[in-house]
Write a protein that holds these residues in place. Structure first.
Motif, short mmCIF file in Angstrom:
data_model
loop_
_atom_site.label_atom_id
_atom_site.label_comp_id
_atom_site.label_asym_id
_atom_site.label_seq_id
_atom_site.Cartn_x
_atom_site.Cartn_y
_atom_site.Cartn_z
N LEU A 97 0.84 -1.14 0.00
CA LEU A 97 0.01 0.07 0.01
C LEU A 97 0.71 1.41 0.08
O LEU A 97 0.64 2.19 -0.81
N TYR A 99 3.74 1.32 -1.07
CA TYR A 99 4.40 1.52 -2.40
C TYR A 99 3.50 2.18 -3.49
O TYR A 99 4.02 3.07 -4.05
N VAL A 100 2.36 1.53 -3.45
CA VAL A 100 1.43 2.23 -4.56
C VAL A 100 1.24 3.77 -4.34
O VAL A 100 0.93 4.36 -5.26
N ILE A 101 1.28 4.10 -3.10
CA ILE A 101 0.79 5.52 -2.86
C ILE A 101 2.06 6.28 -3.05
O ILE A 101 2.04 7.47 -3.72
N LEU A 103 4.38 5.62 -5.28
CA LEU A 103 4.70 5.44 -6.74
C LEU A 103 4.47 7.01 -7.53
O LEU A 103 5.40 7.41 -8.04
N PRO A 104 3.21 7.37 -7.43
CA PRO A 104 3.03 8.61 -8.11
C PRO A 104 3.80 9.84 -7.43
O PRO A 104 3.95 10.97 -8.20
#
Lengths: 164, 500
Positions: A97, A99-101, A103-104
């Motif tokens: 979680l 990580y995906v936050i 990323l951008p």
């Protein structure tokens, strides 16, 4: 193969959650176009969610017919979380979680480096140096293959534009 | 026509295409062999990388990955009793006992040869029967596509495992996911909740990566502490006597694989299980018994699942309907490349069809080469600790989900589907019907509504159309037959008939 006769911990809670989910899905499907016609855009969603609702009720009935599992914490929700999401998995999901936050925000290179390093370190338990080398090597490989060779567009960070 | 046929051997003589096909096959073998990395996931990730490539290169890579991936699953099934891919489930039943007897190398060799044989049979069927089906398919009406979708969705019964209700729930969930976004006919929002991101819908590749890749990676967190299994690998090339002995069985299994693969919604996994069942029923006095290392139990599923690859391309290229989950992903890729798989493909772009046929043949040649080599290296990669594999799968999945439309929201969806898929799997829900629903749902929705509008919203006319047209009638009968064959009453009747 015979079906299990003893419930998995938290199975009944999950089955109830699915019934609620299916009911909400049906309600939302009905909101699309109601029962106004046979070729309206809401017909198929209603059919699918009604199927989900009926099948989830069958699933719930099947679960309730099974024997109760050995008593655990006493709280059904806690049992469900303990069974479906044990501590190590929760940690992994939290890492993913984050990580995906990230990323951008930080871009692919920085976010993936942090994620791979932490995941290798926490899960493989071979020390930070091994995790560092492994994450650098694997990220280098991924970047080389996908960005350089295949020209895949990777997420770029908004916090440090131009850096990653 | 001759110009189009020239595309048959294009990839055989073009060094770049040759390299891409070989690399795809090799990657497919290794990706397919790693439990948790499915062929569907590999294809969906790789396809997102090929969006900017010319279509021939993209197809060459995908064909290699598909052929290699379906085969690759057998290796871990034989060596570790862990099917690397769903199509290798039946392979593990007799492959692993063979490995336990120290015959892993020979089992892998036999598997390779029979997989290639199956693959070639499937390709021949594609080459010779696809044009016939295509001519026929041009006459298909909306209701016929609806019926094809309904036949495909019946596969839920076979994919449901222990609980049919769980399979049906998963299928319904898949259909709902496929409905998200603006309705293509009226532009009305469905499950968009006012979100602009959701108005564009959820690409099914995102759902696939989430439900297959991420969910499986999370499931593997439970097995972090399991030690890597070691296996002795000696003889690789199969005995000629074994090839001769199982040749006819492999041919029959290939026939089963081709037909099952060509049916919409069915793929190598079902084909392999049916072929295994056939081998079990037709082999007299098996020695050793099935389940204890009988080579027939290894040959039949492997020939069938690779034959299903060629079979799966038949409905995909001629009807625009996925033969299985991988061809569904390939359909998506073809659309992105501006092509329209379906009845008009053979008339508008025949070169693409023959290129695919030739390319699949080439991939099988590479399969023979790579399948019989690199076994020792392979075991080392498979023995890689899960603690390293899982984070890498997550990063690759994120790259794949983002690359589809360069939309970060798709990465969030991927994770959401992954966690939900993990919990569903944990409680015994199969995830394959979800993907089936995502793929077939929108197709069935659009064709149902077109057919209903064609019948002027009159239920009587709508139903009459299903029996008044020859194609619709045949499909309706097939649907009813397949539906009945899944009922307990039918199974009881068959059992009673066999007993008498």
């Amino acid at each position: 193969m015979t079906a299990q006769s003893v419930r998995i911990r938290g199975e009944a809670t999950f089955a109830i959650l699915l019934v609620v989910f299916a009911a909400l899905a049906f309600w939302q499907s009905h909101a699309i176009s109601g029962f106004s016609g046979l070729s309206e855009p809401g017909v198929f969603p209603m059919l699918a969610s009604a199927t989900m609702l009926v099948s989830s009720l069958f699933v719930l009935r099947g679960v309730l017919r099974k024997d109760l599992p050995a008593p655990a914490s006493g709280s059904t929700l806690r049992d469900f979380l303990a069974e479906a999401l044990p501590a190590r998995l929760v940690m992994m999901v939290a890492l993913v979680l984050a990580y995906v936050i990230a990323l951008p925000l930080f871009g692919f290179v920085a976010a993936s480096a942090l994620f791979l390093f932490s995941a290798f370190w926490v899960m493989w338990r071979r020390g930070p140096l091994v995790a560092l080398v492994l994450s650098a090597a694997s990220l280098g490989g991924i970047y080389l293959i996908f960005r350089t060779l295949f020209q895949v567009v990777l997420p770029r960070g908004t916090l440090f534009p131009g850096l990653f | 026509m001759m110009e189009s046929l020239g595309y048959l051997t294009l990839s055989w003589f073009d060094p770049w295409l040759l390299l891409i096909t070989g690399a795809g096959t090799l990657a497919g073998i290794y990706v397919g062999a790693i439990p948790g990395l499915s062929v569907t996931m590999a294809a969906s990730i790789l396809i997102s990388f090929t969006f900017k490539w010319p279509v021939n290169e993209a197809l060459a890579l995908i064909a290699g990955v598909f052929v290699g991936g379906v085969y690759g699953g057998a290796r871990t099934a034989i060596l570790f009793n862990i099917p690397g891919a769903p199509s290798a489930i039946a392979t593990a039943l007799d492959g692993y006992p063979l490995a336990k007897r120290g015959e892993a190398g020979e089992a892998i060799g036999l598997t390779t040869v029979m997989s290639v044989l199956g693959g070639i049979i499937g390709i021949l069927a594609l080459a010779f029967f696809a044009p016939v089906i295509s001519d026929f398919a041009i006459r298909f009406q909306s209701r016929d596509y609806l019926l094809l979708g309904m036949i495909g969705i019946l596969l839920i019964g076979a994919l449901s495992g222990d609980s049919f209700a769980k399979g049906v729930f998963a299928g319904g969930l898949g259909v709902l996911i496929g409905m998200v976004g603006l309705d293509p006919m009226t532009a009305e929002g469905r499950f968009t909740f006012g979100s602009i991101t959701l108005m564009g819908g959820i690409p099914y590749i995102v759902a696939m990566i989430g439900f297959f890749g991420v969910a499986e990676a999370l499931s593997q967190v439970h097995n972090l502490d399991l030690p890597a299994l070691k296996q002795r690998v000696d003889r690789i090339i199969p005995r000629l006597s074994d090839i001769k002995r199982y040749f006819w069985l492999a041919l029959r299994a290939s026939g089963i694989g081709t037909v099952i693969g060509a049916l919409p919604g069915t793929g190598g996994d079902i084909a392999a299980l049916l072929a295994y069942d056939d081998a079990k029923r037709t082999t007299r006095n098996p020695d050793p018994p099935f389940g204890q290392g009988n080579k027939a139990g290894l040959v039949a599923p492997e020939a069938a699942n690779n034959a299903a690859v060629g079979g799966a391309f038949v409905p995909m290229l001629t009807l625009g309907i996925p033969g299985d989950a991988v061809t569904a992903v390939i359909i998506g890729a073809l659309f992105i490349h501006g092509l329209k798989p379906g009845p008009l493909l053979l008339t508008e772009t025949p070169h693409l069809f023959w290129f695919t046929v030739g390319n699949l043949g080439l991939a099988n040649l590479f399969l023979l080469i790579f399948g019989l080599t690199g076994i020792r290296v392979f075991t080392k990669i498979v023995e890689c600790p899960r603690a390293i594999l899982i984070p890498l799968i997550i990063v690759l999945s994120a790259v794949g989900a983002y690359a589809i439309q360069n939309n970060p929201a798709h990465i969030y969806w991927m994770l959401g589907f992954g966690v939900f898929g993990y919990v569903l799997k944990h409680y015994g829900f199969p995830v394959a019907p979800i993907i089936l629903g995502v793929i077939l749902g929108p197709m069935m929705d659009a064709n149902y509504r077109r057919a209903m509008i064609g019948a002027r919203n009159d239920v009587g006319t709508f139903l009459w159309d299903f029996v008044s047209n020859p194609i619709s009638l045949v499909l309706s009968v097939a649907f009813v037959f397949l539906l009945l064959s899944q009922t307990p009453l039918w199974r009881r009747l068959v059992r009673r008939q066999r007993a008498t």
